[in-house]
Scaffold this motif. Structure first.
Motif, PDB file in Angstrom:
ATOM      1  N   ARG A 166       0.850  -1.189   0.000  1.00 44.06           N
ATOM      2  CA  ARG A 166       0.000   0.000   0.000  1.00 44.06           C
ATOM      3  C   ARG A 166       0.888   1.241   0.000  1.00 44.06           C
ATOM      4  O   ARG A 166       1.778   1.380   0.836  1.00 44.06           O
TER       5      ARG A 166
ATOM      6  N   TYR B 174       3.090   7.834   2.266  1.00 43.02           N
ATOM      7  CA  TYR B 174       3.434   9.200   1.918  1.00 43.02           C
ATOM      8  C   TYR B 174       4.906   9.264   1.495  1.00 43.02           C
ATOM      9  O   TYR B 174       5.770   8.678   2.144  1.00 43.02           O
TER      10      TYR B 174
ATOM     11  N   TRP C 166       5.150  14.568   9.880  1.00 43.44           N
ATOM     12  CA  TRP C 166       3.767  15.067   9.889  1.00 43.44           C
ATOM     13  C   TRP C 166       3.730  16.581  10.066  1.00 43.44           C
ATOM     14  O   TRP C 166       2.988  17.281   9.388  1.00 43.44           O
TER      15      TRP C 166
ATOM     16  N   LYS D 261      -1.734  18.307   9.347  1.00 39.47           N
ATOM     17  CA  LYS D 261      -3.100  18.141   8.837  1.00 39.47           C
ATOM     18  C   LYS D 261      -3.420  16.664   8.610  1.00 39.47           C
ATOM     19  O   LYS D 261      -2.527  15.818   8.550  1.00 39.47           O
ATOM     20  N   ALA D 262      -4.695  16.366   8.493  1.00 43.65           N
ATOM     21  CA  ALA D 262      -5.129  15.009   8.144  1.00 43.65           C
ATOM     22  C   ALA D 262      -4.647  14.677   6.734  1.00 43.65           C
ATOM     23  O   ALA D 262      -4.586  15.557   5.868  1.00 43.65           O
ATOM     24  N   TRP D 263      -4.331  13.396   6.530  1.00 43.53           N
ATOM     25  CA  TRP D 263      -3.802  12.982   5.223  1.00 43.53           C
ATOM     26  C   TRP D 263      -4.309  11.584   4.906  1.00 43.53           C
ATOM     27  O   TRP D 263      -4.535  10.767   5.805  1.00 43.53           O
ATOM     28  N   ASP D 264      -4.486  11.311   3.593  1.00 43.41           N
ATOM     29  CA  ASP D 264      -5.057  10.017   3.219  1.00 43.41           C
ATOM     30  C   ASP D 264      -4.009   8.934   2.985  1.00 43.41           C
ATOM     31  O   ASP D 264      -4.354   7.804   2.661  1.00 43.41           O
ATOM     32  N   GLN D 265      -2.727   9.275   3.122  1.00 40.55           N
ATOM     33  CA  GLN D 265      -1.660   8.279   3.022  1.00 40.55           C
ATOM     34  C   GLN D 265      -0.895   8.230   4.345  1.00 40.55           C
ATOM     35  O   GLN D 265      -0.614   9.270   4.941  1.00 40.55           O
TER      36      GLN D 265
ATOM     37  N   LEU E  52      -1.555   6.585  10.167  1.00 39.57           N
ATOM     38  CA  LEU E  52      -2.425   7.302   9.235  1.00 39.57           C
ATOM     39  C   LEU E  52      -3.082   8.439  10.016  1.00 39.57           C
ATOM     40  O   LEU E  52      -3.867   8.196  10.936  1.00 39.57           O
TER      41      LEU E  52
ATOM     42  N   LYS F 228      -5.635  10.700  10.572  1.00 37.62           N
ATOM     43  CA  LYS F 228      -7.003  11.005  10.187  1.00 37.62           C
ATOM     44  C   LYS F 228      -7.503  12.295  10.817  1.00 37.62           C
ATOM     45  O   LYS F 228      -8.356  12.985  10.256  1.00 37.62           O
ATOM     46  N   GLU F 229      -6.993  12.593  12.011  1.00 39.78           N
ATOM     47  CA  GLU F 229      -7.434  13.785  12.732  1.00 39.78           C
ATOM     48  C   GLU F 229      -6.250  14.732  12.943  1.00 39.78           C
ATOM     49  O   GLU F 229      -5.156  14.292  13.290  1.00 39.78           O
TER      50      GLU F 229
END
Length: 487
Positions: free
Chosen positions: A182, A185, A233, A240-244, A275, A277-278
């Motif tokens: 998968r 980042y 991060w 910030k939140a990130w999808d990877q 990951l 998310k928040e």
């Protein structure tokens, strides 16, 4: 009278090492460095003698790489490697058809001895033992013990220098999981020209670092892994939140888990990440995630599954009979899939110890892993005495990740000191030879710098040295033609 033909000894590469000759190149060297800084300036003639003295006792490093029909293999190398003064950037590609065909190089600079190693030959622990043996012999000679022989109790390190494929020895046919592919980042930035890297050494007090880790109830590796992820991060994703996910590739020394003393590669890698998310996650929460992942993944059962997966692929009959030229294509594709699954590498080889007799002669050790465009930043950790050395190697012209990392350590009450080379932001740069300043990859700057490097590499002195090496037998013309013509 007929001349007797000698037959060179050979051996197979270990299970992990098979991938490194396939993916190694000028742009991705697969070379790492272990170095030692002494209290006195290095005497090159004694270092050369020390290297020649220990080579007969470490035959597993006295080899050259050969291409077979189905796999690469190691063959005995009867030549003598030459110690050289360091003049270029660390962890450059080791061409198996030059360097007298050795897969390591020994260089020196002022008080530092460098051992650079092709990863196909051994891992960090094997290279550290090699360097310690070389350093101890050098210090013997520096003390005037030219006649000292390695015999009996005087060679405590050499009993370790034997090779077995501990992956095969500890293989069990058990259910296993494949590695994740998968995408994680990926770090981006302005690149330095190919072959140039930014090195930054961060020195921390071991007691201060242990105190902070004890306060969090975690090990040093867990804490530093969390700080690296946190810094990525904050510095790259701006919190910030990130999808990877941000994922670290963490090498694990398997020797302690399986009771092995092999000097070949014997490590596994595990992926540790988060990951985001928040955007309101705090550091303590991240540290808890990292700690639980490492507890779960760095366990003997999971490591046995890792060995089972790696070796089971090698044992498949259709892969064994596949020609190397086809294997190479497949292995490169597999490597690219797995390579995209992590953001950067963090490797901690732990404390380095030497014989008590030589402790006062040694100041510190460093570890550096070669970087590339595909693997732009790597971090290594080692300690000696009461000092921890954290090293960042990067192909980026900026260093805001390193600054964020240091800011977090400062925030937790850890005092730091830094050193580096010319491209780095370290104030003290005299620990490396001064190298030509270069432009970064902006508005044609990289192309201009690359042209400069090529022109420098084609000087009359370089051509003269190459001709002398051929005539003197230091370079094999037949092997060079094989490499150039791909015969």
């Amino acid at each position: 009278m007929t001349k007797k033909k000698t037959i060179s000894k050979w051996r197979r590469l270990d299970n992990t090492a098979n991938i490194f000759p396939v993916i190694a190149s000028e742009s991705m060297s697969q070379v790492f460095r272990v170095s030692v800084t002494l209290k006195k300036e290095v005497r090159p003639e004694l270092l050369q003698q020390a290297l020649e003295d220990i080579l007969p006792h470490i035959s597993n490093f006295r080899v050259r790489l050969r291409r077979g029909l189905f796999w690469y293999y190691f063959e005995e190398n009867t030549k003598i490697p030459v110690v050289q003064k360091e003049t270029r950037y660390p962890c450059r590609y080791i061409d198996p058809y030059s360097n007298r065909q050795f897969l390591f190089r020994v260089t020196y600079y002022e008080r530092r001895i460098n051992l650079e190693m092709f990863h196909g030959l051994t891992d960090g622990m094997g290279a550290a033992d090699f360097l310690k043996a070389l350093t101890c012999r050098y210090l013997q000679l520096a003390e005037g013990e030219e006649g000292a022989e390695f015999s009996g109790d005087e060679k405590p390190v050499f009993h370790k220098f034997f090779v077995e494929d501990s992956y095969l020895k500890n293989y069990q046919n058990i259910p296993h999981r494949s590695y994740s592919s998968r995408p994680a980042y990926r770090l981006e930035g302005h690149y330095l020209p190919v072959g140039i890297s930014q090195i930054l050494h961060i020195y921390a007090d071991l007691k201060e670092l242990k105190k902070v880790c004890h306060g969090h109830g975690v090990s040093i590796t867990k804490y530093l892994a969390a700080v690296v992820i946190w810094s990525i991060w904050q510095e790259y994703l701006e919190g910030k939140a990130w999808d990877q996910p941000v994922v670290l590739n963490l090498p694990i020394n398997l020797r302690a888990f399986f009771g092995s003393d092999t000097m070949a590669n014997f490590f596994a890698v595990t992926m540790i990440g988060c990951l985001f998310k928040e955007p309101d996650m705090d550091f303590d929460h991240l540290l808890g995630i990292v700690s639980r992942q490492m507890d779960r993944k760095i366990a003997k059962k999971r490591l046995e599954e890792c060995i089972s997966y790696n070796v089971s692929n090698e044992k498949k009959w259709y892969l064994r009979v596949t020609p190397l030229v086809i294997k190479s294509i497949v292995l490169k594709l597999v490597f690219r899939l797995k390579d995209r699954a992590y953001t950067m590498t963090l490797s901690n080889i732990g404390p380095v110890s030497v014989d008590e007799r030589y402790q006062d002669e040694i100041e510190r050790f460093h570890v550096i892993i070669g970087v590339s465009r595909r693997q732009p930043v790597k971090c290594t950790v080692c300690s000696y005495g009461e000092e921890v050395v954290i090293t960042f190697a990067s192909v980026f012209s900026d260093n805001h990740l390193q600054r964020g990392f240091m800011d977090k350590l400062h925030e937790d009450g850890i005092s730091l000191r830094v050193e580096g080379n010319d491209p780095s932001a370290a104030r003290k740069r005299d620990m490396y030879p001064r190298v030509r300043k270069v432009l970064v990859r902006q508005k044609g700057g990289e192309a201009k710098a690359s042209r400069m490097v090529k022109r420098v590499g084609r000087t009359g002195g370089t051509i003269a040295r190459g001709t002398k090496e051929y005539l003197g037998g230091d370079r094999d013309l037949k092997e060079e033609l094989k490499r150039r013509l791909h015969v």
